[in-house]
Motif scaffolding. Structure first.
Motif, PDB file in Angstrom:
ATOM      1  N   ASN A 344       0.818  -1.218   0.000  1.00 17.59           N
ATOM      2  CA  ASN A 344       0.000   0.000   0.000  1.00 17.59           C
ATOM      3  C   ASN A 344       0.850   1.267   0.000  1.00 17.59           C
ATOM      4  N   VAL A 345       1.951   1.251   0.761  1.00 17.84           N
ATOM      5  CA  VAL A 345       2.836   2.418   0.784  1.00 17.84           C
ATOM      6  C   VAL A 345       3.481   2.618  -0.580  1.00 17.84           C
ATOM      7  N   LEU A 346       3.911   1.532  -1.213  1.00 20.85           N
ATOM      8  CA  LEU A 346       4.513   1.627  -2.552  1.00 20.85           C
ATOM      9  C   LEU A 346       3.491   2.136  -3.572  1.00 20.85           C
ATOM     10  N   LYS A 347       2.258   1.664  -3.450  1.00 21.02           N
ATOM     11  CA  LYS A 347       1.188   2.113  -4.362  1.00 21.02           C
ATOM     12  C   LYS A 347       0.920   3.606  -4.170  1.00 21.02           C
ATOM     13  N   ASP A 348       0.860   4.018  -2.900  1.00 16.83           N
ATOM     14  CA  ASP A 348       0.572   5.423  -2.611  1.00 16.83           C
ATOM     15  C   ASP A 348       1.695   6.357  -3.050  1.00 16.83           C
ATOM     16  N   THR A 349       2.903   5.824  -3.162  1.00 15.94           N
ATOM     17  CA  THR A 349       4.037   6.639  -3.635  1.00 15.94           C
ATOM     18  C   THR A 349       4.314   6.417  -5.119  1.00 15.94           C
ATOM     19  N   ASN A 350       3.327   5.798  -5.788  1.00 19.37           N
ATOM     20  CA  ASN A 350       3.350   5.633  -7.255  1.00 19.37           C
ATOM     21  C   ASN A 350       4.448   4.681  -7.744  1.00 19.37           C
ATOM     22  N   LYS A 351       4.879   3.764  -6.870  1.00 18.24           N
ATOM     23  CA  LYS A 351       5.820   2.726  -7.302  1.00 18.24           C
ATOM     24  C   LYS A 351       5.004   1.476  -7.623  1.00 18.24           C
ATOM     25  N   ILE A 352       4.290   1.557  -8.731  1.00 23.72           N
ATOM     26  CA  ILE A 352       3.239   0.592  -9.032  1.00 23.72           C
ATOM     27  C   ILE A 352       3.791  -0.810  -9.307  1.00 23.72           C
ATOM     28  N   SER A 353       4.871  -0.899 -10.066  1.00 20.33           N
ATOM     29  CA  SER A 353       5.421  -2.223 -10.400  1.00 20.33           C
ATOM     30  C   SER A 353       5.826  -2.980  -9.139  1.00 20.33           C
ATOM     31  N   GLU A 354       6.479  -2.279  -8.195  1.00 15.60           N
ATOM     32  CA  GLU A 354       6.867  -2.914  -6.930  1.00 15.60           C
ATOM     33  C   GLU A 354       5.646  -3.277  -6.112  1.00 15.60           C
ATOM     34  N   ALA A 355       4.649  -2.398  -6.123  1.00 17.64           N
ATOM     35  CA  ALA A 355       3.415  -2.662  -5.368  1.00 17.64           C
ATOM     36  C   ALA A 355       2.735  -3.933  -5.873  1.00 17.64           C
ATOM     37  N   ILE A 356       2.685  -4.089  -7.199  1.00 18.75           N
ATOM     38  CA  ILE A 356       2.053  -5.278  -7.789  1.00 18.75           C
ATOM     39  C   ILE A 356       2.755  -6.545  -7.301  1.00 18.75           C
ATOM     40  N   LEU A 357       4.078  -6.537  -7.301  1.00 14.83           N
ATOM     41  CA  LEU A 357       4.836  -7.704  -6.827  1.00 14.83           C
ATOM     42  C   LEU A 357       4.499  -8.032  -5.376  1.00 14.83           C
ATOM     43  N   HIS A 358       4.379  -7.003  -4.543  1.00 15.16           N
ATOM     44  CA  HIS A 358       4.100  -7.246  -3.125  1.00 15.16           C
ATOM     45  C   HIS A 358       2.672  -7.734  -2.900  1.00 15.16           C
ATOM     46  N   PHE A 359       1.727  -7.181  -3.637  1.00 11.24           N
ATOM     47  CA  PHE A 359       0.352  -7.650  -3.459  1.00 11.24           C
ATOM     48  C   PHE A 359       0.183  -9.081  -3.988  1.00 11.24           C
ATOM     49  N   ASP A 378      -6.293  -2.768  -7.588  1.00  9.85           N
ATOM     50  CA  ASP A 378      -6.109  -1.306  -7.684  1.00  9.85           C
ATOM     51  C   ASP A 378      -4.788  -0.963  -8.376  1.00  9.85           C
ATOM     52  N   SER A 379      -3.729  -1.713  -8.053  1.00 12.19           N
ATOM     53  CA  SER A 379      -2.411  -1.438  -8.648  1.00 12.19           C
ATOM     54  C   SER A 379      -2.408  -1.751 -10.142  1.00 12.19           C
ATOM     55  N   LEU A 380      -3.052  -2.847 -10.533  1.00 12.13           N
ATOM     56  CA  LEU A 380      -3.129  -3.199 -11.955  1.00 12.13           C
ATOM     57  C   LEU A 380      -3.911  -2.149 -12.737  1.00 12.13           C
ATOM     58  N   MET A 381      -4.959  -1.629 -12.122  1.00 14.03           N
ATOM     59  CA  MET A 381      -5.749  -0.587 -12.797  1.00 14.03           C
ATOM     60  C   MET A 381      -4.926   0.704 -12.925  1.00 14.03           C
ATOM     61  N   MET A 382      -4.135   1.013 -11.901  1.00 13.89           N
ATOM     62  CA  MET A 382      -3.276   2.199 -11.979  1.00 13.89           C
ATOM     63  C   MET A 382      -2.222   2.040 -13.071  1.00 13.89           C
ATOM     64  N   ALA A 383      -1.844   0.780 -13.328  1.00  9.93           N
ATOM     65  CA  ALA A 383      -0.863   0.500 -14.385  1.00  9.93           C
ATOM     66  C   ALA A 383      -1.526   0.315 -15.746  1.00  9.93           C
ATOM     67  N   HIS A 384      -2.870   0.538 -15.804  1.00  7.86           N
ATOM     68  CA  HIS A 384      -3.650   0.414 -17.049  1.00  7.86           C
ATOM     69  C   HIS A 384      -3.581  -1.003 -17.620  1.00  7.86           C
ATOM     70  N   ARG A 385      -3.530  -1.972 -16.714  1.00  8.53           N
ATOM     71  CA  ARG A 385      -3.542  -3.385 -17.137  1.00  8.53           C
ATOM     72  C   ARG A 385      -4.920  -3.964 -16.815  1.00  8.53           C
ATOM     73  N   LEU A 386      -5.910  -3.498 -17.603  1.00  5.04           N
ATOM     74  CA  LEU A 386      -7.308  -3.759 -17.282  1.00  5.04           C
ATOM     75  C   LEU A 386      -7.668  -5.239 -17.350  1.00  5.04           C
ATOM     76  N   LYS A 387      -7.173  -5.933 -18.374  1.00  4.89           N
ATOM     77  CA  LYS A 387      -7.516  -7.349 -18.510  1.00  4.89           C
ATOM     78  C   LYS A 387      -7.030  -8.151 -17.306  1.00  4.89           C
ATOM     79  N   GLU A 388      -5.807  -7.855 -16.863  1.00  4.98           N
ATOM     80  CA  GLU A 388      -5.281  -8.535 -15.675  1.00  4.98           C
ATOM     81  C   GLU A 388      -6.089  -8.179 -14.430  1.00  4.98           C
TER      82      GLU A 388
END
Length: 431
Positions: A344-359, A378-388
């Motif tokens: 969640n902290v990584l997501k909130d600081t816009n480190k989306i790729s790392e956040a996805i790995l942790h979730f 939420d992280s996948l949607m922020m990364a515009h990976r809608l299908k995933e």
């Protein structure tokens, strides 16, 4: 008073730092002068020396000393088998059991994170000599290694001898053993004791929780807590709060966790979740108080690091929060809350790729936790990976059931794009 009696006096008084010095000197003296200690006495002092090192946190040295003690014991056993006298006294004091020494070696390995070696030591104990303590340790190690069938076998062995070993009960339920079978292992082995009618209901409640039927679990725990002699039991309150939380009733979960914390401020189990709830509600003062209390209660608990991490997260110190979450994970790599916090902290600081790995890791560790699934979607949607995101939300519904939270999560994904209504219907029908 003899030399061995003086060393025993130090041991009985719990003067571990003194035994470290004295035992070392006495054992060295006995190497050069066999008259200083008999072989049985040498074995005894060696074990006391190992105990002192263990209590002082010197686990590598303690392991080495305990192994030397077992070597001496093997020499003693061979001498007895040949009829060779090992002492010049008519009576020999009770010596430490070899099983207990091996158990201590296993504890050293566990403290050093050498779990494979810990299992090996316990497995070297013949089955007929394994005590409930040994079986419990083996079962927990097997469970941690993912060897569920072996874990179930040894948890059952524990309950055969100790039918009220409730941790073994909970572990069996979590491993998929049916509640009726677990209840039979406990109640059928208990004598006709009075005032334990609550035991059956307690097992029933945990059986519902293990099946992810949190609504029924909370009903059972609520009745036990309000209408039985278990009122204000912190163990029962923890079970009730956890069931509320996992079932998505965060308001009641917060209330029960608050009550639990007020009854026993030094209670640690579940306080990582309580910290999460306080952070979600931005209860900064209460979160700071909880962190401080946990710090004073336990110098190095997972819950303490996580509570401090959430406090840093809500007070806008993301780097520190990530560091504290990692500290918690290093203590227990099966703790989902530490990974969720970091994600969640990584997501909130816009480190989306790392956040996805942790979730993804959080979902792997604890697939029954909604927060891991939501964070990943939420992280996948922020990364515009809608299908995933759609696939992940669908998997959440399959894993958690079609609960209001999981269906809302799925709907939120569809709401972000103008998808064909047929595709929406098909996705829901496939659940």
């Amino acid at each position: 008073m003899s030399l061995i009696d003086q060393v025993k006096l130090l041991h009985d008084a719990g003067l571990h730092s003194n035994i470290k010095i004295m035992a070392n000197l006495v054992l060295s003296a006995s190497e050069h002068n066999p008259d200083v200690l008999t072989m049985p006495q040498k074995y005894q002092v060696q074990v006391w020396y190992g105990d002192a090192l263990y209590e002082e946190g010197e686990f590598h040295r303690a392991e080495t000393v305990y192994k030397k003690a077992l070597q001496i014991k093997r020499v003693l056993n061979r001498s007895r088998a040949r009829g060779v006298p090992t002492t010049n006294t008519t009576t020999e004091p009770d010596l430490p059991n070899e099983v207990d020494v091996k158990y201590r070696i296993h504890e050293c390995h566990c403290r050093l994170k050498q779990l494979k070696e810990a299992v090996g030591v316990l497995e070297s104990i013949p089955a007929k000599h394994r005590t409930p303590k040994v079986n419990m340790a083996l079962a927990k190690l097997y469970q941690k290694a993912g060897l569920d069938r072996s874990a179930i076998t040894y948890f059952r062995e524990v309950l055969k001898e100790c039918p009220m070993a409730l941790e073994a009960v909970l572990c069996l339920l979590s491993l998929g053993v049916k509640g009726a079978e677990v209840a039979s292992l406990t109640m059928s082995n208990l004598p006709n004791l009075s005032n334990i009618e609550w035991m059956t209901s307690l097992v029933k409640g945990h059986a519902h929780a293990a099946l992810k039927d949190y609504s029924k679990a909370t009903q059972v725990f609520k009745v036990l807590e309000s209408k039985s002699i278990l009122r204000d039991s912190t163990e029962l309150l923890h079970s009730l709060a956890e069931s509320y939380f996992l079932g998505g009733d965060l308001t009641n979960a917060m209330q029960v966790y608050t009550r639990l914390h007020s009854l026993d401020p030094h209670w640690t189990r579940g306080m990582d979740i309580y910290a999460y709830l306080l952070a979600e509600e931005k209860e900064i003062k209460e979160l700071e108080t909880l962190s401080t209390t946990l710090m004073n209660s336990s110098e190095n608990s997972v819950e303490m690091w996580i509570a401090m991490g959430y406090y840093c997260a809500v007070t806008k110190k993301p780097t520190r929060a990530v560091y504290l979450a990692q500290k918690a994970f290093m203590l227990d790599n099966r703790c989902a809350q530490s990974v969720i916090l970091k994600g969640n902290v990584l997501k909130d600081t816009n480190k989306i790729s790392e956040a996805i790995l942790h979730f993804r890791e959080a979902v792997r560790i604890a697939p029954h936790r909604f927060e891991g699934h939501k964070g990943l979607v939420d992280s996948l949607m922020m990364a515009h990976r809608l299908k995933e995101a759609i696939t992940t939300a669908g998997n959440a519904c399959r894993t958690l059931g079609n609960t209001p939270r999981s269906l809302t999560l799925l709907s939120s994904v569809f709401a972000t794009e103008s998808l064909a209504i047929d595709k929406v219907k098909q996705t829901i029908l496939d659940l």
